[in-house]
Design a protein around this motif. Structure first.
Motif, mmCIF file in Angstrom:
data_model
loop_
_atom_site.group_PDB
_atom_site.id
_atom_site.type_symbol
_atom_site.label_atom_id
_atom_site.label_comp_id
_atom_site.label_asym_id
_atom_site.label_seq_id
_atom_site.Cartn_x
_atom_site.Cartn_y
_atom_site.Cartn_z
ATOM 1 N N ALA A 39 80.734 -18.244 -27.197
ATOM 2 C CA ALA A 39 79.471 -17.485 -27.189
ATOM 3 C C ALA A 39 79.156 -16.913 -28.560
ATOM 4 C CB ALA A 39 79.548 -16.360 -26.156
ATOM 5 N N ALA A 65 74.737 -19.208 -24.971
ATOM 6 C CA ALA A 65 75.663 -18.110 -25.285
ATOM 7 C C ALA A 65 75.720 -17.119 -24.144
ATOM 8 C CB ALA A 65 75.228 -17.412 -26.571
ATOM 9 N N SER A 69 79.068 -16.048 -22.236
ATOM 10 C CA SER A 69 79.519 -14.729 -22.661
ATOM 11 C C SER A 69 80.101 -13.974 -21.485
ATOM 12 C CB SER A 69 78.347 -13.943 -23.244
ATOM 13 O OG SER A 69 78.751 -12.635 -23.579
#
Length: 633
Positions: A39, A65, A69
């Protein structure tokens, strides 16, 4: 995982900071090839894409991302800020707002997510929420000048100028001593608000901090021009032009200042330089066309105005060009074309009282027409002659400058004026909305067009009655007005200092009277305080009025008093050749004021030189008149 990924990201973003976007992309893609679900790498790519304007790629990288994440802290907030700002740049305001809202939840004590959220809310038109979000930021960081600046800019964009100014003033108070950004915003807003003196002072503060900066010099020069300090304006703009010779805006402002100072050839050089730098700029063409008209090259001026109309047939620039063509038409005596084109001014002038009413079309009607004053006092006096013809078509409420009210109520000798006043067909007030409601409106300056007037009607004195004729007295009583309103930006060219009239005022057998407020030489009787009715009473006792192009020329001319006009080179359209014709005796007479005699500057020189010839001619003519009087006696 191989390598030190945080360090590699830092190196790549360092390249981005120095402008090597391609290198940053290459480095980050190499890391992503090893760690496709990282990420942090994806966010770094999103930041890089956003910074170089590839917002679609930024959204794609940031979206991935977010999926990979696992954090909910500041890193997540920063990621959602990048995603939100990229969505916003693509015009997707609501998804951007949602992403930025997540960012504020992830980092509730951080300012940057709220700053970005305010942008999205503004894009959605949710002004109150945007302002409240920025106020939250200010409460979180009360000592940060920059946040108050952002808040002020939002307020300004939404038309809340006074509130924006308060925010800028707070920002200036909090900013470091050498700050110029907040002062620059404050100065620009003050200028837009019409607070010219305060704007000049603030631009001066910026210049003090950046004494050699071309932009600071140019901005201060323009502000000095706005407040009429032409010499200082020229100095600042000349310095800016030397430091940055390729600024079209600076050259344009320098041309305007030189024009105001009477340096017409220098003004043309500046306008030509500006035009070469920005050949398609309509403002430069309009300014140079105006100058060429003053220099007598009306064909070239027409060409420039026509080019603006062709390039931009709609909007304010075209309206100014049509208006300028109208003044050229009037100067050349093509009155019907001139009056039609003169109407274009209404598209760019400040709104007049009564614009909520329908515009009068000139046809007879039973409803009252509101006639409003416009531009200068002299213009109002000149166009008063068309009010009696208007009264033949409709009842009138005449909104007049306060200083004219008493004169209009008891000192007008125009046809049907008194009768219309007695019957109530004509009412007069400084307030546009006094008395019976009006059903339509028009500017007094529009009357020639609305009445299809053509050239001015035959002249009869229309201001003042029963004035004294002192031609049989041994001492001439002469009134002098050497200066107009100093706030007029070209006043330096039309006004004359008392010292330049010293030889004229030394002529004997004359009782001199000042017709302008303020101090005057010891041998000149000062003008007492009062309105135009009191000034007219003084003019009525005089044998002659000598004046520059101010309202006094119009007042004396409208009264039929002998008036000698000291006129600048070029001058206004109403004194040009188109407004003169031979009378029965073969003498050239002004169509507006036949009792007017003109003494014109003969060269486009600086004022101190250009006035020598006409002032000397006035003195010679006065001595000749005094000799004739002596012979008659």
């Amino acid at each position: 995982m191989t390598g030190d990924i945080p360090a590699e990201i830092t190196v790549a973003l360092g390249r981005l900071e120095v402008g090597d976007a391609a290198g940053a992309f290459d480095d980050l893609r190499a890391v992503l090839a090893r760690e496709p679900e990282n990420a942090d790498v994806l966010h770094a790519l999103a930041r890089t894409a956003h910074q170089v304007g590839r917002y679609d790629a930024a959204v794609a990288y940031a979206g991935k991302a977010v999926r990979f994440s696992s954090t909910t802290d500041r890193a997540s907030a920063a990621l959602h800020v990048t995603l939100g700002l990229s969505l916003l740049a693509l015009g997707h305001a609501e998804p951007a707002r949602a992403a930025l809202h997540v960012a504020t939840l992830a980092a509730p004590d951080e300012a940057s997510p709220r700053l970005a959220l305010a942008q999205a809310l503004e894009a959605l038109g949710r002004m109150d929420e945007a302002m409240e979000t920025l106020r939250d930021v200010i409460r979180m960081r009360p000592a940060e000048a920059g946040f108050r600046l952002v808040y002020g800019r939002l307020l300004e964009r939404w038309g809340k100028g006074d509130a924006a100014l308060m925010a800028y003033e707070d920002a200036v108070t909090l900013a470091v001593a050498g700050d110029v950004v907040t002062r620059q915003h404050k100065a620009e807003l003050l200028r837009r608000l019409g607070r010219a003196e305060e704007a000049e002072q603030t631009f001066a503060e910026v210049r003090e901090r950046l004494p050699d900066d071309p932009a600071a010099l140019a901005n201060h020069g323009a502000a000095l021009f706005d407040v009429g300090r032409m010499g200082e304006a020229a100095e600042a703009l000349e310095a800016s032009a030397i430091a940055s010779p390729n600024s079209a805006e600076t050259q344009t402002n320098l041309g305007l200042v030189r024009m105001a100072c009477g340096d017409l050839s220098g003004a043309d050089a500046a306008f030509l330089r500006a035009s070469a730098l920005r050949p398609d700029d309509p403002l430069i063409a309009l300014n140079r066309g105006t100058l060429l008209g003053e220099l007598g090259d009306r064909d070239a001026a027409r060409g420039l105005f026509a080019s603006v109309i062709t390039a931009r047939p709609d909007g304010r620039d075209a309206a100014r060009a049509w208006f300028n063509l109208g003044t050229l038409d009037l100067a050349e005596g093509r009155f019907r074309d001139g009056w039609r084109n003169f109407e274009a001014r209404l598209a760019f002038m400040p709104p007049l009282p009564g614009t909520e009413l329908s515009r009068w079309d000139g046809r007879p009607q039973a409803g009252r027409v509101l006639l409003t004053a416009e531009q200068g006092l002299g213009d109002f006096i000149q166009f008063l002659r068309f009010v009696p013809a208007t009264l033949e078509r409709a009842p009138v409420h005449l909104q007049a400058p306060p200083t004219m009210i008493a004169l209009l109520e008891r000192g007008v000798s125009a046809p049907n004026w008194a009768r219309s006043r007695e019957s109530g067909r004509l009412t007069i007030s400084a307030d546009a909305h006094d008395g019976e409601a009006s059903s339509a409106h028009a500017s007094v300056l529009s009357l020639p067009f609305l009445l299809d007037a053509g050239r001015p009607p035959p002249f009869l004195p229309y201001l003042g009655t029963g004035w004294k004729d002192g031609r049989n007295c041994s001492v001439m009583k002469i009134g002098v007005c050497s200066a107009g309103n100093s706030s007029y930006r070209f006043d330096r060219r039309r006004s004359i200092g008392w010292e330049e009239l010293a030889d004229l005022l030394a002529i004997g057998n004359v009782e001199w009277r000042s017709l302008q407020p303020g101090a005057c030489p010891p041998n000149v009787v000062p003008l007492p305080e009062g309105d135009m009715a009191q000034t007219a009473a003084i003019v009525g006792e005089l044998d002659l009025v000598i004046t520059v192009d101010t309202a006094i020329a119009h007042l004396a001319g409208a009264m039929g008093k002998p008036v000698w006009l000291l006129n600048r080179y070029g001058g206004d359209w109403r004194w040009a050749a188109g407004s003169w014709a031979k009378d029965e005796s073969g003498e050239q007479r002004n169509l507006w004021y036949p009792s007017l005699r003109m003494f014109q500057q003969v060269e486009p020189a600086l004022p101190e030189r250009a006035w020598r010839t006409p002032v000397r001619a006035v003195a010679d003519a006065l001595r000749a008149e005094l000799r004739l009087r002596g012979a008659r006696d």
